[in-house]
Design a protein around this motif. Structure first.
Motif, mmCIF file in Angstrom:
data_model
loop_
_atom_site.group_PDB
_atom_site.id
_atom_site.type_symbol
_atom_site.label_atom_id
_atom_site.label_comp_id
_atom_site.label_asym_id
_atom_site.label_seq_id
_atom_site.Cartn_x
_atom_site.Cartn_y
_atom_site.Cartn_z
ATOM 1 N N GLY A 1 48.915 62.171 58.007
ATOM 2 C CA GLY A 1 48.541 63.389 58.718
ATOM 3 C C GLY A 1 48.375 64.620 57.865
ATOM 4 O O GLY A 1 48.237 65.726 58.399
ATOM 5 N N VAL A 2 48.368 64.469 56.524
ATOM 6 C CA VAL A 2 48.214 65.612 55.628
ATOM 7 C C VAL A 2 46.808 65.599 55.039
ATOM 8 O O VAL A 2 46.426 64.627 54.372
ATOM 9 C CB VAL A 2 49.257 65.568 54.488
ATOM 10 N N PRO A 3 45.999 66.641 55.254
ATOM 11 C CA PRO A 3 44.667 66.703 54.638
ATOM 12 C C PRO A 3 44.788 66.626 53.116
ATOM 13 O O PRO A 3 45.715 67.196 52.523
ATOM 14 C CB PRO A 3 44.133 68.073 55.082
ATOM 15 N N ALA A 4 43.861 65.933 52.474
ATOM 16 C CA ALA A 4 43.989 65.697 51.038
ATOM 17 C C ALA A 4 42.629 65.632 50.385
ATOM 18 O O ALA A 4 41.599 65.373 51.033
ATOM 19 C CB ALA A 4 44.763 64.398 50.783
ATOM 20 N N LEU B 1 39.846 71.837 40.985
ATOM 21 C CA LEU B 1 41.242 72.107 41.309
ATOM 22 C C LEU B 1 41.419 73.540 41.809
ATOM 23 O O LEU B 1 42.075 73.775 42.836
ATOM 24 C CB LEU B 1 42.116 71.866 40.073
ATOM 25 N N ALA B 2 40.840 74.506 41.095
ATOM 26 C CA ALA B 2 40.963 75.908 41.499
ATOM 27 C C ALA B 2 40.354 76.128 42.884
ATOM 28 O O ALA B 2 40.930 76.843 43.723
ATOM 29 C CB ALA B 2 40.288 76.810 40.465
ATOM 30 N N ARG B 3 39.208 75.496 43.147
ATOM 31 C CA ARG B 3 38.558 75.638 44.458
ATOM 32 C C ARG B 3 39.437 75.095 45.580
ATOM 33 O O ARG B 3 39.693 75.782 46.580
ATOM 34 C CB ARG B 3 37.219 74.891 44.423
ATOM 35 N N ASP B 4 39.933 73.867 45.408
ATOM 36 C CA ASP B 4 40.720 73.257 46.478
ATOM 37 C C ASP B 4 42.078 73.930 46.632
ATOM 38 O O ASP B 4 42.616 74.020 47.752
ATOM 39 C CB ASP B 4 40.907 71.766 46.201
ATOM 40 N N PHE B 5 42.634 74.406 45.534
ATOM 41 C CA PHE B 5 43.918 75.102 45.609
ATOM 42 C C PHE B 5 43.767 76.422 46.363
ATOM 43 O O PHE B 5 44.598 76.756 47.224
ATOM 44 C CB PHE B 5 44.455 75.351 44.202
ATOM 45 N N ASP B 6 42.724 77.167 46.073
ATOM 46 C CA ASP B 6 42.491 78.426 46.791
ATOM 47 C C ASP B 6 42.305 78.170 48.288
ATOM 48 O O ASP B 6 42.790 78.940 49.124
ATOM 49 C CB ASP B 6 41.274 79.147 46.227
ATOM 50 N N THR B 7 41.589 77.108 48.613
ATOM 51 C CA THR B 7 41.403 76.759 50.023
ATOM 52 C C THR B 7 42.742 76.443 50.677
ATOM 53 O O THR B 7 43.027 76.874 51.803
ATOM 54 C CB THR B 7 40.464 75.555 50.152
#
Length: 528
Positions: free
Chosen positions: A496-499, A508-514
């Motif tokens: 149940g955790v989006p990944a 990495l920077a893009r997904d981390f900021d999101t």
């Protein structure tokens, strides 16, 4: 008052004494406790699908709030499943009240399949152990357990099933917990510390540990260091350090023996503040176990469990009165070495450990809680993040791996207004991956970075450290966790955790900021 059974009197006592969360993995013997939760809205029940998650979450909760959480565990085997995380909690000096169900007293003699010596199993991982003898004793037993735990200790109360379901006919009101007599500060140690700093300040290290690594204590210690020339050091494994830009800088003693010996060779006198003398994590051939130089002296300024702020303030006052001109260094914290906010670094391209450390130094969000079990991938994370935005840094304490995911759950429940960042290696993450399910169920605001090098790299390094020569394919197969590769994205989404999975720093920077911008849990698998 309405008649209560033993389990209900226990819950009432926990609530009366400020216990607000119970992390649980219950079974048949604990059903009356579970039922009693409905009559006590003051206690939040949080389910973990494995007992290591339950006890680890209680550890994280206590590290953030300095108050006890309760756990609910099922007999000896259930408690045994949680002992690995309890070991770390014991070393972190966390406050935990374990409630462990047992067979009814009259059933134990039948040697049913789940019968075991629960007291014997939990005693090495607890500071206080007791088995309730009747429904009427449970309330007092629970109050004793809570009181004992508040000073940073682990209490384990064993609850036979019949004591839980029988009527507590003598129960009249919830008893108040009585805390143990606090550990006192020795004035002679303060005076001895003053003399050492007066005559050999630059050759003196002040080693901070435990709750001494909070901002208030570090401010006072920083003033002492600025006025005397002493150096502030932190234990290698500390439960929680308040650090980052504008906060006093404290240097962590390295894990590697050679590096630690080199650092500590610069001192011949040590002051311990809620800390133990530094020793090697393991024994190695031809390397010392004691990391400080032979003949050096050590003074315990603040014993384990004492009020470290009181001890440091007493030392500051004594130094100000005894050392000519030293008091000038205490004015407004002048002269304290403080971390300066680093400019964000934006490396690019394929991910490696150097780029990760550089990126992370600018990526840590202000007021976040960072849990670091990145092992070899994160060897430079601690040093690089000292100049990040102010944050709390939670580290490993007892060496039992797989702690970061469950401790992150407890930290998030304790501090729901703060973003939790879990830095986890892929091998260690597989010890308690069930934590992700609790993240999703409770909608905890946690971002997990899984560093996937697909091997137990720390063990490869330890092979060299213990002097093992080149090793062959059988040995190598026990140190690699590829073939098949662990699919962290599928694992997280299945709970149940989006990944997502990233292969470059830009991704990495893009997904981390999101992930930072959105509430709730998120996992990012970082391929190395």
């Amino acid at each position: 008052m309405d008649e209560m059974n033993g389990a209900e009197s226990l819950l009432a006592t926990l609530v009366h004494n400020g216990v607000e969360v119970c992390f649980a993995n219950p079974g048949t013997s604990e059903m009356h406790f579970v039922s009693a939760l409905d009559s006590q809205p003051g206690v939040r029940g949080v389910l973990g699908l494995f007992e290591g998650v339950v006890t680890g979450a209680a550890d994280g909760y206590s590290r953030m709030l300095d108050q006890p959480a309760a756990t609910l565990l099922h007999l000896g085997p259930g408690a045994a499943n949680g002992l690995s995380s309890l070991h770390n909690a014991l070393r972190a000096r966390s406050s935990i009240v374990n409630i462990i169900g047992d067979h009814a007293g009259y059933h134990r003699s039948l040697d049913a399949p789940l019968t075991s010596d629960i007291e014997g199993a939990v005693r090495p991982f607890s500071d206080w152990v007791r088995t309730s003898t009747s429904a009427n004793s449970i309330a007092d037993d629970a109050a004793d357990a809570v009181g004992y735990s508040r000073s940073g200790r682990i209490s384990s109360l064993i609850l036979p099933a019949d004591t839980a379901w029988n009527s507590a006919d003598l129960y009249t009101r919830a008893p108040s917990a009585v805390e143990p007599t606090p550990v006192s500060i020795d004035s002679a140690s303060v005076e001895a510390a003053t003399r050492k700093l007066h005559y050999a300040g630059p050759r003196t290290a002040i080693i901070m540990g435990g709750r001494a690594l909070r901002s208030a204590q570090l401010e006072v210690a920083g003033e002492i260091a600025a006025a005397t020339g002493a150096t502030l050091l932190a234990e290698t494994f500390s439960p929680r350090t308040e650090r980052g830009a504008s906060r006093p800088v404290v240097t962590k003693i390295p894990y590697a023996v050679d590096s630690a010996v080199e650092m500590l060779s610069g001192f011949d006198k040590y002051l311990l503040v809620d800390a133990r003398p530094p020793v090697a994590f393991f024994a190695y051939p031809d390397k010392p176990s004691v990391l400080t130089p032979q003949g050096s002296s050590m003074i315990t300024l603040s014993p384990i469990g004492a009020d470290s702020l009181e001890a440091l303030e007493a030392l500051r006052e004594d130094i100000g009165a005894c050392v000519s001109g030293a008091s000038a260094g205490f004015a407004g914290g002048a002269g304290i070495q403080r971390a300066k906010l680093a400019q964000a670094v934006k490396p690019a391209g394929a991910i490696d450990v150097e780029k990760l450390a550089a990126w992370l130094s600018g990526a840590v969000p202000e007021n976040s809680i960072v849990l670091d079990e990145s092992i070899t991938t994160g060897r430079d994370f601690y040093a690089r993040t000292v100049h990040s935005q102010p944050h709390d840094y939670l580290g490993g304490t007892g060496g039992s791996i797989g702690w970061a995911l469950p401790v992150g759950a407890g930290a998030a429940i304790a501090s729901p207004e703060r973003k939790v960042i879990v830095l986890e290696s892929d091998g260690s993450g597989m010890y308690n991956p069930q934590s992700l399910w609790t993240y999703a169920r409770e909608q905890l605001d946690i971002v997990v970075l899984i560093f996937a090098n697909r091997r137990y790299q720390i063990l490869r390094n330890e092979m060299a450290n213990v002097g093992v020569p080149n090793f062959g394919p059988k040995a190598q197969s026990l140190l690699d966790i590829g073939g098949p590769n662990i699919d962290w994205v599928s694992l997280a989404e299945g709970m149940g955790v989006p990944a997502s999975r990233v292969e470059t720093i830009e991704e990495l920077a893009r997904d981390f900021d999101t992930a930072l911008a959105e509430p709730g849990p998120r996992l990012i698998e970082v391929l190395l």
